[in-house]
Design a protein around this motif. Sequence first.
Motif, PDB file in Angstrom:
ATOM      1  N   PRO A 127       0.805  -1.227   0.000  1.00 24.43           N
ATOM      2  CA  PRO A 127       0.000   0.000   0.000  1.00 24.43           C
ATOM      3  C   PRO A 127       0.834   1.271   0.000  1.00 24.43           C
ATOM      4  CG  PRO A 127      -0.068  -1.060   2.158  1.00 24.43           C
ATOM      5  CD  PRO A 127       0.591  -2.032   1.217  1.00 24.43           C
ATOM      6  N   GLN A 128       2.019   1.232   0.589  1.00 19.20           N
ATOM      7  CA  GLN A 128       2.870   2.415   0.585  1.00 19.20           C
ATOM      8  C   GLN A 128       3.348   2.736  -0.823  1.00 19.20           C
ATOM      9  OE1 GLN A 128       6.540   2.098   2.823  1.00 19.20           O
ATOM     10  NE2 GLN A 128       6.606   4.310   3.199  1.00 19.20           N
ATOM     11  N   ILE A 129       3.742   1.709  -1.565  1.00 17.69           N
ATOM     12  CA  ILE A 129       4.166   1.911  -2.943  1.00 17.69           C
ATOM     13  C   ILE A 129       2.995   2.367  -3.805  1.00 17.69           C
ATOM     14  CG2 ILE A 129       5.127   0.808  -4.997  1.00 17.69           C
ATOM     15  CD1 ILE A 129       7.118   1.273  -2.730  1.00 17.69           C
ATOM     16  N   LEU A 130       1.806   1.825  -3.536  1.00 26.80           N
ATOM     17  CA  LEU A 130       0.622   2.231  -4.291  1.00 26.80           C
ATOM     18  C   LEU A 130       0.350   3.722  -4.095  1.00 26.80           C
ATOM     19  CD1 LEU A 130      -1.815   1.541  -6.048  1.00 26.80           C
ATOM     20  CD2 LEU A 130      -3.052   0.905  -3.961  1.00 26.80           C
ATOM     21  N   ILE A 131       0.472   4.202  -2.868  1.00 27.40           N
ATOM     22  CA  ILE A 131       0.296   5.627  -2.611  1.00 27.40           C
ATOM     23  C   ILE A 131       1.315   6.440  -3.398  1.00 27.40           C
ATOM     24  CG2 ILE A 131       0.561   7.423  -0.847  1.00 27.40           C
ATOM     25  CD1 ILE A 131      -0.737   5.520   1.155  1.00 27.40           C
ATOM     26  N   GLY A 132       2.561   5.986  -3.393  1.00 26.90           N
ATOM     27  CA  GLY A 132       3.602   6.702  -4.118  1.00 26.90           C
ATOM     28  C   GLY A 132       3.352   6.761  -5.610  1.00 26.90           C
ATOM     29  N   LYS A 133       2.943   5.638  -6.197  1.00 30.16           N
ATOM     30  CA  LYS A 133       2.656   5.602  -7.635  1.00 30.16           C
ATOM     31  C   LYS A 133       1.479   6.519  -7.977  1.00 30.16           C
ATOM     32  CE  LYS A 133       3.716   2.865 -10.457  1.00 30.16           C
ATOM     33  NZ  LYS A 133       4.616   2.947 -11.641  1.00 30.16           N
ATOM     34  N   ALA A 134       0.431   6.457  -7.161  1.00 30.84           N
ATOM     35  CA  ALA A 134      -0.747   7.279  -7.425  1.00 30.84           C
ATOM     36  C   ALA A 134      -0.421   8.763  -7.281  1.00 30.84           C
ATOM     37  CB  ALA A 134      -1.873   6.884  -6.476  1.00 30.84           C
ATOM     38  N   HIS A 135       0.360   9.094  -6.268  1.00 28.46           N
ATOM     39  CA  HIS A 135       0.727  10.493  -6.036  1.00 28.46           C
ATOM     40  C   HIS A 135       1.563  11.025  -7.195  1.00 28.46           C
ATOM     41  CE1 HIS A 135       2.813  13.620  -3.190  1.00 28.46           C
ATOM     42  NE2 HIS A 135       1.914  14.182  -3.980  1.00 28.46           N
ATOM     43  N   ALA A 136       2.544  10.253  -7.643  1.00 31.81           N
ATOM     44  CA  ALA A 136       3.419  10.690  -8.732  1.00 31.81           C
ATOM     45  C   ALA A 136       2.641  10.932 -10.022  1.00 31.81           C
ATOM     46  CB  ALA A 136       4.513   9.652  -8.956  1.00 31.81           C
ATOM     47  N   ALA A 137       1.545  10.202 -10.207  1.00 33.87           N
ATOM     48  CA  ALA A 137       0.764  10.320 -11.436  1.00 33.87           C
ATOM     49  C   ALA A 137      -0.321  11.392 -11.352  1.00 33.87           C
ATOM     50  CB  ALA A 137       0.113   8.975 -11.770  1.00 33.87           C
ATOM     51  N   THR A 138      -0.493  12.002 -10.190  1.00 29.24           N
ATOM     52  CA  THR A 138      -1.553  12.981  -9.993  1.00 29.24           C
ATOM     53  C   THR A 138      -1.068  14.373 -10.396  1.00 29.24           C
ATOM     54  OG1 THR A 138      -2.536  11.700  -8.192  1.00 29.24           O
ATOM     55  CG2 THR A 138      -3.097  14.042  -8.297  1.00 29.24           C
TER      56      THR A 138
END
Length: 307
Positions: A127-138
């Motif tokens: 979940p931490q990596i998922l947050i990072g990926k989503a944030h970078a793409a926002t």
Amino acid sequence: MAVPIFRASIPKFHPLIHSLFATSFIDETSKKRRMLVSCAPSEPNPVRCREELSFCVGTHLIPHPRKVEKGGEDAFFVSSYNGGVIAVADGVSGWAEQNVDPSLFPKELMSNASSFVEDEEQVNNNPQILIGKAHAATSSIGSATVMVAMLERNGILKIANVGDCGLRVIREGKVYFSTSPQEHYFDCPFQLSSQAFGQTYRDAMVCSVDLMEGDTIVMGSDGLYDNVFDHEIVSTVTGYRDVADAAKALANLASSHSLDSNFDSPYSVEARARGFEAPIWKKILGMKLTGGKPDDITVVVGQVVSL
């Protein structure tokens, strides 16, 4: 543009992904089902279990009273991936002072998270990596607190949290596990942002808990936890067999408390503990600082089931 970190006490707005991101959908080509749930429906969303344990999920959203027409600044998604994934993002309303729609950032963040959740190569059920990926793409301007919880089929729930969204695990009529908010100071939580001043996925609180069949998970934005005590959450969810009904009841209870100036809410209790005092007129009358905190209220209730 240098923008200060906004206090969470500035009214935040709530009905989830209530725009083009606010639809449930099925990708017929990949046969992978994901759900983005809007504020209006409160129907249960069964998340299929491919092996041992999974979630059956119910959701409910109530926007801030002054933001009903707009639909809110919170967002969430529910996914059937692995044992199930639930996530909540709470937009920061202070951006409205900069002529920015505070709802866009959390909505896009959750939409991106939904897109990346099944990326086994890069996310790998983290979940931490998922947050990072989503944030970078926002790309939207704004900021939000966020929490993601991913259930492994073996019953391990992995949690990553940035800010003051919360999660409780209820087992046998008691709170078995709870998360703690991250904040710079009272009413100013950690937050992901489009600007450099915010936190990143590396700042997330990361933890895990072993779940068993029959456990109930309650995830929500601070609109829930600022207005409802843990013992009220337990007594409410244990009174319902249907997760959608439980989520709706919790959201309604939080909404009622938030508008009650005489209710001694978790928010007012914490405010007094931090040294905040009642207005002068209340002090003259010998009254203490009380009342709920009007806010957007997002509630996700998950029942752990085996198939």
